[in-house]
Motif scaffolding. Structure first.
Motif, PDB file in Angstrom:
ATOM      1  N   VAL A 159      23.122 -10.714   6.534  1.00 16.68           N
ATOM      2  CA  VAL A 159      24.087 -10.298   5.518  1.00 16.68           C
ATOM      3  C   VAL A 159      25.313 -11.210   5.583  1.00 16.68           C
ATOM      4  N   THR A 160      25.614 -11.859   4.470  1.00 18.56           N
ATOM      5  CA  THR A 160      26.764 -12.750   4.397  1.00 18.56           C
ATOM      6  C   THR A 160      27.642 -12.354   3.216  1.00 18.56           C
ATOM      7  N   ARG A 161      28.787 -13.002   3.121  1.00 18.46           N
ATOM      8  CA  ARG A 161      29.684 -12.765   1.999  1.00 18.46           C
ATOM      9  C   ARG A 161      28.989 -13.092   0.674  1.00 18.46           C
ATOM     10  N   VAL A 162      28.146 -14.111   0.688  1.00 19.28           N
ATOM     11  CA  VAL A 162      27.414 -14.502  -0.528  1.00 19.28           C
ATOM     12  C   VAL A 162      26.452 -13.396  -0.951  1.00 19.28           C
ATOM     13  N   GLU A 163      25.753 -12.830   0.031  1.00 19.66           N
ATOM     14  CA  GLU A 163      24.796 -11.751  -0.267  1.00 19.66           C
ATOM     15  C   GLU A 163      25.522 -10.547  -0.871  1.00 19.66           C
ATOM     16  N   ILE A 164      26.659 -10.219  -0.297  1.00 21.55           N
ATOM     17  CA  ILE A 164      27.403  -9.060  -0.786  1.00 21.55           C
ATOM     18  C   ILE A 164      27.990  -9.357  -2.159  1.00 21.55           C
ATOM     19  N   GLY A 165      28.407 -10.594  -2.381  1.00 23.58           N
ATOM     20  CA  GLY A 165      28.910 -10.988  -3.692  1.00 23.58           C
ATOM     21  C   GLY A 165      27.856 -10.834  -4.773  1.00 23.58           C
ATOM     22  N   ALA A 166      26.617 -11.153  -4.425  1.00 25.00           N
ATOM     23  CA  ALA A 166      25.524 -10.976  -5.386  1.00 25.00           C
ATOM     24  C   ALA A 166      25.321  -9.506  -5.719  1.00 25.00           C
ATOM     25  N   TRP A 167      25.459  -8.664  -4.716  1.00 27.70           N
ATOM     26  CA  TRP A 167      25.348  -7.217  -4.938  1.00 27.70           C
ATOM     27  C   TRP A 167      26.469  -6.726  -5.843  1.00 27.70           C
ATOM     28  N   VAL A 168      27.679  -7.188  -5.604  1.00 29.79           N
ATOM     29  CA  VAL A 168      28.806  -6.779  -6.443  1.00 29.79           C
ATOM     30  C   VAL A 168      28.578  -7.214  -7.890  1.00 29.79           C
ATOM     31  N   SER A 169      28.053  -8.429  -8.081  1.00 31.81           N
ATOM     32  CA  SER A 169      27.753  -8.901  -9.440  1.00 31.81           C
ATOM     33  C   SER A 169      26.724  -8.002 -10.111  1.00 31.81           C
ATOM     34  N   GLU A 170      25.762  -7.534  -9.313  1.00 30.86           N
ATOM     35  CA  GLU A 170      24.740  -6.645  -9.864  1.00 30.86           C
ATOM     36  C   GLU A 170      25.350  -5.304 -10.244  1.00 30.86           C
ATOM     37  N   LEU A 171      26.290  -4.817  -9.428  1.00 36.67           N
ATOM     38  CA  LEU A 171      26.976  -3.570  -9.753  1.00 36.67           C
ATOM     39  C   LEU A 171      27.796  -3.732 -11.033  1.00 36.67           C
ATOM     40  N   ARG A 172      28.440  -4.873 -11.181  1.00 35.35           N
ATOM     41  CA  ARG A 172      29.200  -5.161 -12.401  1.00 35.35           C
ATOM     42  C   ARG A 172      28.280  -5.160 -13.618  1.00 35.35           C
ATOM     43  N   ALA A 173      27.089  -5.715 -13.445  1.00 35.53           N
ATOM     44  CA  ALA A 173      26.137  -5.789 -14.555  1.00 35.53           C
ATOM     45  C   ALA A 173      25.696  -4.411 -15.019  1.00 35.53           C
ATOM     46  N   ARG A 174      25.837  -3.422 -14.143  1.00 29.59           N
ATOM     47  CA  ARG A 174      25.499  -2.047 -14.525  1.00 29.59           C
ATOM     48  C   ARG A 174      26.663  -1.353 -15.228  1.00 29.59           C
ATOM     49  N   ASN A 175      27.753  -2.089 -15.414  1.00 32.65           N
ATOM     50  CA  ASN A 175      28.967  -1.556 -16.060  1.00 32.65           C
ATOM     51  C   ASN A 175      29.616  -0.440 -15.250  1.00 32.65           C
ATOM     52  N   LEU A 176      29.494  -0.517 -13.916  1.00 29.12           N
ATOM     53  CA  LEU A 176      30.175   0.453 -13.068  1.00 29.12           C
ATOM     54  C   LEU A 176      31.673   0.160 -13.060  1.00 29.12           C
TER      55      LEU A 176
END
Length: 295
Positions: free
Chosen positions: A19-36
């Motif tokens: 788990v790296t900052r890049v991995e977590i950043g990708a998760w955050v982008s995915e959460l954004r894509a869900r319009n959370l």
């Protein structure tokens, strides 16, 4: 839920040390894509950060102190900050404090929750910071009774580096017997201030106190027209009371663990002289006071 959500993006077969900052950043982008909403994303990141801190404590993952890969991914836009301020937690006013701390209704809380509630009023600490206190976190500094809020003990975590602090114990908490309770529990072989509650809580060491006080507030006070009331309202109450009393920002930050903007302020807030902080917090003047030796 936050960890399970991350695993959907990260993959369930991969070791946690990847788990790296890049991995977590990708998760955050995915959460954004869900319009959370931003607060929802921040909330999930907070819980996931707690999970990583636990993993670090168990030796499964390494990262520098106070540099979790789960931090720094989300910032609030100006409009979002305005809305959060408007609809966030409100400070308690004097009338509300009188109702909250009236002896009869306050008796509805168990003894641990009552102590935690008084500590919230005089410390302005985050509920998790109170719930995780160890008995070793109480000691004298140059003759002044102090308490430590830290992320260094087992099961302890803090929001950021500025949250780690050593502060004087408020005289009203001493009057109500907090230090006597600490000494008594030490003699019994205990290690935690609240040893019988909150163990294994999914939402942190203060989850029990947050929930107990949240239920209590709803019983005692009407819901405000704007914003909300809860344990975090004590933090707002302490900060605003100190501000109204003319206490300078550096001392307020040193006491409640706020991170100030510039480097000089941040340094001062971590090392503010205990005598100055003690003098400042004695200006917390409320229409209610705890009973002597009631802890």
């Amino acid at each position: 839920m936050a960890v399970a959500d991350f695993v959907k993006v990260f993959g369930s077969k991969r070791p946690v040390y990847e788990v790296t900052r890049v991995e977590i950043g990708a998760w955050v982008s995915e959460l954004r894509a869900r319009n959370l909403a931003t607060p929802t994303i921040v909330n999930r990141l907070s819980y996931f950060k707690g999970f990583l801190e636990w993993c670090k404590g168990k030796g499964f993952i390494e990262f520098p102190r106070n540099d979790s890969p789960a931090t720094g991914h989300v910032t609030y836009k100006t409009r979002e900050k305005r809305m959060r301020k408007k609809h966030g937690y409100r400070a308690f006013n004097d009338a509300q404090l009188k109702l909250l701390f009236a002896p009869v209704p306050l008796g509805r809380l168990n003894k641990d929750a009552r102590l935690g509630t008084w500590m919230g009023l005089y410390l302005g600490a985050r509920v998790s910071e109170i719930g995780q206190l160890a008995l070793d976190d109480f000691f004298d500094v140059e003759g002044i009774p102090c308490m430590r809020i830290t992320d260094e003990g087992e099961g302890q975590s803090t929001k950021n580096e500025s949250s780690n602090r050593i502060i004087p114990v408020h005289p009203e908490l001493i009057k109500m017997g907090l230090l006597k309770k600490v000494a008594r529990m030490r003699s019994m072989g205990e290690t935690r201030l609240f040893p019988k509650v909150g163990k294994g809580a999914l939402n942190g060491a203060g989850d029990w106190l947050s929930k107990a006080f949240g239920r209590y507030v709803k019983l005692v006070l009407p819901a405000p027209d704007v914003g909300k009331l809860g344990f975090h309202s004590f933090r707002k109450t302490v900060i605003q009371t100190l501000q109204a009393a003319g206490v300078q920002a550096e001392l307020r930050a040193a006491y409640v663990g706020h991170e100030l903007d510039d480097e000089h302020h941040a340094s001062y807030s971590m090392d503010a002289p205990k005598e100055q902080v003690l003098e400042a917090i004695q200006k917390l003047d409320y229409p209610v006071n705890p009973a002597t030796d009631s802890a």
